[in-house]
Design a protein around this motif. Structure first.
Motif, PDB file in Angstrom:
ATOM      1  N   HIS A 123      13.705   8.784   4.383  1.00  0.00           N
ATOM      2  CA  HIS A 123      13.853   7.519   4.968  1.00  0.00           C
ATOM      3  C   HIS A 123      13.810   6.634   6.115  1.00  0.00           C
ATOM      4  CE1 HIS A 123      16.560   8.412   1.689  1.00  0.00           C
ATOM      5  NE2 HIS A 123      16.545   7.533   1.518  1.00  0.00           N
ATOM      6  N   HIS A 124      13.376   5.487   6.420  1.00  0.00           N
ATOM      7  CA  HIS A 124      12.945   5.085   7.504  1.00  0.00           C
ATOM      8  C   HIS A 124      13.360   3.177   8.066  1.00  0.00           C
ATOM      9  CE1 HIS A 124      10.131   2.650   5.049  1.00  0.00           C
ATOM     10  NE2 HIS A 124       9.865   2.973   4.182  1.00  0.00           N
ATOM     11  N   ALA A 125      12.868   2.672   9.210  1.00  0.00           N
ATOM     12  CA  ALA A 125      13.659   2.176   9.872  1.00  0.00           C
ATOM     13  C   ALA A 125      13.684   0.367   8.963  1.00  0.00           C
ATOM     14  CB  ALA A 125      12.935   1.691  11.119  1.00  0.00           C
ATOM     15  N   ASP A 126      12.548   0.227   7.911  1.00  0.00           N
ATOM     16  CA  ASP A 126      12.092  -0.944   7.019  1.00  0.00           C
ATOM     17  C   ASP A 126      13.525  -0.123   5.986  1.00  0.00           C
ATOM     18  OD1 ASP A 126       9.602  -2.662   6.993  1.00  0.00           O
ATOM     19  OD2 ASP A 126       9.887  -1.027   8.021  1.00  0.00           O
ATOM     20  N   ASP A 127      13.373   0.838   5.045  1.00  0.00           N
ATOM     21  CA  ASP A 127      14.678   1.088   4.475  1.00  0.00           C
ATOM     22  C   ASP A 127      16.120   1.177   4.753  1.00  0.00           C
ATOM     23  OD1 ASP A 127      13.214   2.601   2.478  1.00  0.00           O
ATOM     24  OD2 ASP A 127      12.973   4.539   3.385  1.00  0.00           O
ATOM     25  N   ASN A 128      16.365   1.468   5.840  1.00  0.00           N
ATOM     26  CA  ASN A 128      17.616   0.519   6.768  1.00  0.00           C
ATOM     27  C   ASN A 128      17.634  -0.154   6.392  1.00  0.00           C
ATOM     28  OD1 ASN A 128      20.165   1.717   7.500  1.00  0.00           O
ATOM     29  ND2 ASN A 128      19.213   1.596   9.810  1.00  0.00           N
ATOM     30  N   GLU A 166       3.996   1.926  11.202  1.00  0.00           N
ATOM     31  CA  GLU A 166       4.283   3.153  11.863  1.00  0.00           C
ATOM     32  C   GLU A 166       3.940   4.182  11.253  1.00  0.00           C
ATOM     33  OE1 GLU A 166       6.761   3.262  16.225  1.00  0.00           O
ATOM     34  OE2 GLU A 166       8.208   2.634  14.401  1.00  0.00           O
ATOM     35  N   LEU A 167       3.992   4.200   9.946  1.00  0.00           N
ATOM     36  CA  LEU A 167       3.995   4.996   9.007  1.00  0.00           C
ATOM     37  C   LEU A 167       2.280   4.918   8.293  1.00  0.00           C
ATOM     38  CD1 LEU A 167       7.308   6.102   7.365  1.00  0.00           C
ATOM     39  CD2 LEU A 167       6.402   6.963   9.058  1.00  0.00           C
ATOM     40  N   ALA A 168       2.027   3.697   7.907  1.00  0.00           N
ATOM     41  CA  ALA A 168       0.929   3.169   7.529  1.00  0.00           C
ATOM     42  C   ALA A 168       0.227   3.779   7.828  1.00  0.00           C
ATOM     43  CB  ALA A 168       0.991   1.532   7.013  1.00  0.00           C
TER      44      ALA A 168
END
Length: 436
Positions: A123-128, A166-168
């Motif tokens: 889970h990342h910031a956009d999921d949050n 950032e992940l992409a």
């Protein structure tokens, strides 16, 4: 990003060092980036992949992709398959809820059986942000607004500080391969609608929206921590706990300007949802109650009593024969001969054996039951009136058992013996009955 991620782990997740980590890996970009990062940092990792069988051939292609990656990189891998649709239908839940239940139950079981210390999800910031907006749209308290926790027992989410972009960017720079989930393109689910339409609009209005949102969540978490501290302090003043019940003093509770908020904080974890009914209960007449799936909140005079809810079968009966000396169900009781009557208490009585007709019966009390309370010179009294005089709550009355001889009550167990079975000067055979 690798250096930033390493610093993030050093500052916030030092406890992961040297531990066995189980990485939840779907094959999508987020989990594959997480896997790549941990590979480069030389942690002890394994892969856990769930095939939910929701996308036909694609689900098995994802499974094979993850399995092949694990083999090529010599990473231990665990794979399971679920009939998610059947589970959702059987338990009357949505597909998303079913998938969540299935995967987390399996993760915990796998970590236990294979001796892994932590379960990591991507889970990342956009999921949050999406979770925040979903909860906001449905109505929520502080718990829903503070988003996805970085750690929940054994589950750790080390990517929450990083954005999808950032992940992409990392995936492109390091040539990370992944499988695209075709269902992510659909607006069938609320999360996808928010992801495709609402979030881009918010980021267009404010290019730094994600950063501002993260700051806001930090403030919300601080506020939540303050609320929890206050909740604990007030709970210690208002509530008392004994055995399987919690009692709230209404006189003290109603002196609080925000007593409804405290009730919400205390009762939310027990599964209550009818909050207006609970707030009305405070000023209701004694005997009213509100149910949660496994608990009940009862108004009893100047208190609220929280206790587990269980079904009482009023027709339930147990027989006791003349030669039976020990009873284990539904109560622990012993029967023994006595030479004389000694100390009588709520848990010990002495009766005239010759007045008993076997088998004795252990049963629940019913409306209309009467007995002759010991010490009242043979005057009859309805049990309902006796309980009222004894100031028993509904919860306490539900726990009452009667020991009966034919249709006569010998003992309101734990409370009062019946006058008709007491010891007299002419009594020849004495039975001592004790409640353990």
């Amino acid at each position: 990003m690798l250096q930033k991620f390493q610093n993030h782990l050093s500052h916030n997740f030092q406890f992961l060092t040297g531990k066995k980590l189980l990485l939840a890996t779907s094959g999508g970009i987020d989990s594959m980036v997480m896997l790549s990062l941990f590979q480069q940092l030389d942690y002890k990792i394994a892969i856990a992949h769930c095939n939910f069988q929701l996308r036909g051939v694609d689900s098995f292609s994802d499974q094979n992709f993850v399995k092949d990656y694990a083999t090529e990189n010599e990473i231990p891998v665990f794979i399971t398959q679920f009939d998610t649709t059947a589970f959702a239908e059987d338990y009357k839940v949505s597909t998303q809820v079913a998938a969540r239940e299935l995967r987390y139950n399996w993760f915990y079981e796998l970590a236990e059986t294979e001796d892994y210390d932590y379960i990591l999800t991507a889970h990342h910031a956009d999921d949050n942000l999406e979770t925040f907006l979903i909860n906001l749209s449905r109505g929520t308290g502080l718990d829903g607004l503070t988003g996805i926790p970085e750690q929940n027992e054994k589950v750790v989410r080390p990517l929450l500080a990083f954005s999808q972009k950032e992940l992409a960017d990392y995936a492109e720079l390091h040539n990370v391969q992944w499988r695209e989930d075709s269902s992510n393109a659909s607006d069938k689910y609320l999360r996808n609608k928010i992801r495709h339409h609402l979030v881009p609009m918010l980021k267009e209005l404010n290019p730094n929206f994600l950063s501002s949102f993260t700051t806001t969540q930090t403030y919300l978490q601080d506020a939540k921590d303050m609320v929890e501290d206050a909740t604990i302090m007030v709970y210690q003043q208002v509530a008392s706990q004994e055995e399987d019940k919690i009692t709230f003093d209404l006189k003290k509770l109603l002196k609080l300007p925000n007593y409804k908020s405290y009730l919400y904080q205390w009762l939310n974890e027990f599964g209550f949802s009818a909050w207006e009914d609970i707030y009305d209960l405070v000023n209701s007449q004694s005997g009213k109650f509100v149910y949660a799936p496994e608990y009940r909140l009862l108004k009893d005079r100047e208190t609220l009593i929280l206790s587990p809810f269980y079904y009482v079968n009023e027709k339930e009966e147990f027989l006791i024969t003349a030669d039976q000396k020990v009873v284990n169900v539904p109560l622990n009781m012993t029967f023994s001969s006595a030479a004389e009557m000694t100390i009588v208490s709520n848990k010990t009585i002495f009766v005239d054996s010759d007045k008993l007709d076997y088998p004795l019966v252990l049963r629940r009390w019913n409306e209309g039951d009467q007995f002759q309370p010991f010490g009242m010179d043979g005057k009859s009294k309805k049990l309902s009136k006796f309980f009222k005089d004894e100031k028993l709550s509904l919860l306490e009355k539900e726990k009452i058992w009667l020991l009966c001889s034919n249709d006569n009550i010998v003992w309101v167990i734990g409370l009062r013996q019946d006058e008709r079975f007491k010891i007299k000067n002419t009594t020849k055979n004495i039975i001592k009955i004790e409640l353990d």
